[in-house]
Each structure stands twice: as structure tokens, then as C-alpha cells.
Design an enzyme around this catalytic site. Structure first.
Site, PDB file in Angstrom:
ATOM      1  N   SER A  37       4.928  12.420   5.724  1.00 22.81           N
ATOM      2  CA  SER A  37       4.636  13.487   6.675  1.00 22.81           C
ATOM      3  C   SER A  37       3.701  13.013   7.786  1.00 22.81           C
ATOM      4  O   SER A  37       2.663  12.422   7.512  1.00 22.81           O
ATOM      5  CB  SER A  37       3.940  14.656   5.968  1.00 22.81           C
ATOM      6  N   HIS A  68       9.179  15.814   9.176  1.00 26.29           N
ATOM      7  CA  HIS A  68      10.126  14.773   8.788  1.00 26.29           C
ATOM      8  C   HIS A  68      11.329  14.872   9.732  1.00 26.29           C
ATOM      9  O   HIS A  68      11.937  15.922   9.857  1.00 26.29           O
ATOM     10  CB  HIS A  68      10.574  14.960   7.332  1.00 26.29           C
ATOM     11  N   HIS A  90      12.060  15.858  -1.157  1.00 25.70           N
ATOM     12  CA  HIS A  90      10.968  16.158  -2.094  1.00 25.70           C
ATOM     13  C   HIS A  90      11.460  17.021  -3.246  1.00 25.70           C
ATOM     14  O   HIS A  90      12.328  17.881  -3.069  1.00 25.70           O
ATOM     15  CB  HIS A  90       9.848  16.909  -1.371  1.00 25.70           C
ATOM     16  N   TYR A  92       9.714  19.356  -4.427  1.00 25.87           N
ATOM     17  CA  TYR A  92       9.286  20.739  -4.146  1.00 25.87           C
ATOM     18  C   TYR A  92      10.282  21.495  -3.272  1.00 25.87           C
ATOM     19  O   TYR A  92      10.203  22.707  -3.137  1.00 25.87           O
ATOM     20  CB  TYR A  92       7.874  20.793  -3.539  1.00 25.87           C
ATOM     21  N   GLU A  93      11.232  20.771  -2.654  1.00 23.52           N
ATOM     22  CA  GLU A  93      12.291  21.446  -1.891  1.00 23.52           C
ATOM     23  C   GLU A  93      13.392  21.926  -2.831  1.00 23.52           C
ATOM     24  O   GLU A  93      14.367  22.528  -2.382  1.00 23.52           O
ATOM     25  CB  GLU A  93      12.885  20.493  -0.851  1.00 23.52           C
ATOM     26  N   ALA A 120       1.615  11.203   2.892  1.00 18.74           N
ATOM     27  CA  ALA A 120       0.376  11.891   3.222  1.00 18.74           C
ATOM     28  C   ALA A 120      -0.253  12.299   1.895  1.00 18.74           C
ATOM     29  O   ALA A 120       0.464  12.662   0.957  1.00 18.74           O
ATOM     30  CB  ALA A 120       0.667  13.118   4.061  1.00 18.74           C
ATOM     31  N   MET A 217       2.696  14.640  -3.124  1.00 13.48           N
ATOM     32  CA  MET A 217       3.864  15.293  -3.733  1.00 13.48           C
ATOM     33  C   MET A 217       5.143  14.462  -3.564  1.00 13.48           C
ATOM     34  O   MET A 217       6.241  15.023  -3.474  1.00 13.48           O
ATOM     35  CB  MET A 217       4.069  16.671  -3.083  1.00 13.48           C
ATOM     36  N   SER A 218       5.003  13.154  -3.504  1.00 11.85           N
ATOM     37  CA  SER A 218       6.207  12.342  -3.240  1.00 11.85           C
ATOM     38  C   SER A 218       6.055  10.948  -3.845  1.00 11.85           C
ATOM     39  O   SER A 218       5.212  10.721  -4.707  1.00 11.85           O
ATOM     40  CB  SER A 218       6.424  12.229  -1.728  1.00 11.85           C
ATOM     41  N   ASN A 241      -6.713  14.609   4.434  1.00 13.00           N
ATOM     42  CA  ASN A 241      -7.696  15.680   4.198  1.00 13.00           C
ATOM     43  C   ASN A 241      -8.463  15.364   2.927  1.00 13.00           C
ATOM     44  O   ASN A 241      -8.005  14.581   2.088  1.00 13.00           O
ATOM     45  CB  ASN A 241      -6.964  17.034   4.036  1.00 13.00           C
ATOM     46  N   HIS A 253      -0.925  22.435   6.280  1.00 17.05           N
ATOM     47  CA  HIS A 253       0.054  21.386   6.599  1.00 17.05           C
ATOM     48  C   HIS A 253      -0.134  20.900   8.037  1.00 17.05           C
ATOM     49  O   HIS A 253       0.105  19.728   8.343  1.00 17.05           O
ATOM     50  CB  HIS A 253       1.473  21.911   6.371  1.00 17.05           C
TER      51      HIS A 253
END
Ligand code: HPA
Length: 278
Positions: A37, A68, A90, A92-93, A120, A217-218, A241, A253
Site C-alpha cells: 500500500s 493498489h 489480501h 481481508y478482501e 505497509a 495484513m499481507s 504509523n 488508511h
């Protein structure tokens, strides 16, 4: 057909690889780079770029994560033939780990021997001052899924060794380049969670105790498949962050994308520097 059925199987891998091979003609990429990201601009440095929209590659879902681009760029970086994926898939998608890792299986079919993964991540180590870059030394899979579940794919092992997930020699090269280019680059452990909600402060305290330095998350599904195929990996996290609860600020995000943009130039310098030394 379920997501899982679409993502796995040598038929899907072969069909996607054939389309990419036809588009890139005589180019024989040896290195693939997956961009996280906010890091899409790294693909801008690719020369003689052939841009393949992901929608043109069978089995590749439409990228939905904001930040993306959704394309595979083929060309050269520092004279090295590369494939750059700007738009990973991902969990989460709603994608299966097999779909998340499909691009790596396609890269392997195309002859890639080195995979550079970027992402990220939230900074857990208290010394991190985002935005900065972390060299991934190791990971913790807290997605509780694995892209190798199910039948063994051709060219993969049932029980791949994961004791050197992020190649020792490639990490040494990355540290050398960072020193030369005066880029701060600490090594650390990346913990992958399913998402898409960010972590709670209690979860971050748990991750701290588990030995994680960054959270995202990846990446993990891709690296597992790469190792199962004997592909060496190099990984960078853009620490966008401070992780939840370690600062008073809520996570967003937008902040992640903005911070990614700030370190994308340094990341491109590191990757190009490593490619020169390969
Ligand atoms: N947590 C999980 N994923 C992330 C974060 C975070 O704090 N920042 C960027 N990706």
C-alpha cells in the site's frame, strides 16, 4: 466456483503464466517485486515497461484495496529483467490464501528465482519513528491460514523448511545498500494478521510479547509459497504509523498511504541497489 478453487491448481497457474508470457515476449524476468500500500510509485522506475492490467490475467481478481494500482509491470530495473506487481490480493478482501499467493506461483512458472516483497505496517518496536523502512528478518503467521493447504502443487514441497524465510545473503546486501545510501534500515520481525480492522492496544501488547516489531495484513502467504518453491525472498516493511495504543492518534488508511508515499523513494533506491549487486 469458489475463490479457493479459482486460485489453486496448475491449470489456473498455467493459464495466467501463458497470458503474461505472451505479453512480455522475449523478456525473461528473474526477479519479481510485490508492492504494498502506498508504494506503487516504485514501479515508475521500470524501463521499457510493459503494463499488463490484472484484469487481463486469468484468475487474478480485481484489486480492491485503495492504494493498489492493479497492474503487473514487466521491464528492466538497473538492467535486471523484472516483474513488478502493483496490487496484491489480501485475505481481508475475502480471498483465499491460495489466491493471495497465486501471483507467486505464476512468477515461479515464469522462471523467477528471487522475490522482493514490500508492505505497509504498523510499528511496534518503540524505537521506530514512522515513516521509516524495516528490513524483514522473519515473520509470525497469525493469519491462521496457509496457502499450501490442500493438494501439493507441482514443484512444491509438502513440508517446506521456513528457517530462512527472508534470505540471509539478500538481507546483507540490503544492509550494505542502506549504509551506502544513508538510509536508516533496522531489521525486525513482521507479524501478519488477517485484518481488515486494525489491532486493538491489547493485541499490540500481545504482539510485543510474541516478539513482533511490526504488524500488517499481507506478505506471509506469498513468502510461504515462494519458500515452498525454493525462491529466495527479500522483504521490506514501510512503517507507516505507530501501532495501536502506542500513541494517542487513531489509525487511518489515508495516513498509511501518505506515509508510504514518503518512503517509496528510499525503498526504490534500496531495491535498485540490491538488484545491481545480484
Ligand atoms: N496494523 C496493521 N496493518 C497496517 C498497519 C497497522 O498498524 N499500518 C499499515 N498497515
Amino acid at each position: 466456483m469458489t475463490d479457493r478453487e479459482q486460485g489453486a491448481g496448475s491449470g489456473a497457474i498455467g493459464a495466467a503464466a501463458d497470458v503474461v508470457a505472451r505479453r512480455i515476449g522475449s523478456l525473461q524476468p528473474r526477479v519479481a517485486i510485490v508492492l504494498g500500500s502506498g508504494l506503487g510509485s516504485v514501479a515508475d522506475a521500470v524501463q521499457s515497461a510493459i503494463r499488463i492490467p490484472q484484469s487481463a490475467i486469468p484468475g487474478f481478481p480485481k484489486p480492491a484495496a485503495p492504494g493498489h494500482k492493479g497492474e503487473l509491470v514487466a521491464g528492466t530495473l538497473e538492467g535486471v529483467p523484472v516483474l513488478v506487481l502493483s496490487g496484491r490480493f489480501h485475505l481481508y478482501e475475502g480471498h483465499s490464501p491460495q489466491v493471495a499467493a497465486l501471483p507467486v506461483r505464476v512468477f515461479a512458472r515464469l522462471g523467477i528465482r528471487t522475490l522482493v516483497v514490500t508492505n505497509a505496517a504498523g510499528g511496534i518496536r518503540l524505537m521506530f519513528r514512522p515513516p521509516n523502512l524495516m528490513l524483514i528478518a522473519d515473520h509470525i503467521n497469525l493469519m491462521f491460514r496457509n496457502p499450501l493447504e490442500g493438494p501439493i502443487e507441482e514443484g512444491e514441497q509438502r513440508f517446506p523448511d521456513m528457517s530462512d524465510p527472508y534470505d540471509r545473503d539478500l538481507r546483507a546486501l540490503a544492509r550494505e545498500v542502506a549504509l551506502q545510501e544513508k538510509i536508516a534500515l533496522e531489521e525486525g520481525v513482521y507479524a501478519a494478521l488477517l485484518g481488515p480492522s486494525y489491532e486493538t492496544p491489547a493485541e499490540i501488547r500481545m504482539l510485543q510479547r510474541l516478539g513482533a516489531d511490526a504488524v500488517g495484513m499481507s506478505t506471509v502467504p506469498e513468502v510461504i509459497v515462494a519458500r515452498a518453491r525454493g525462491i529466495r525472498c527479500l522483504g521490506f516493511s514501510s512503517i507507516t504509523n505507530v501501532a495501536a495504543g502506542l500513541s494517542a492518534a487513531p489509525l487511518s488508511h489515508e495516513e498509511v498511504l501518505a506515509a508510504g508515499t514518503q518512503v517509496a523513494g528510499q525503498l526504490a533506491t534500496l531495491i535498485r541497489g540490491v538488484l545491481v549487486k545480484l
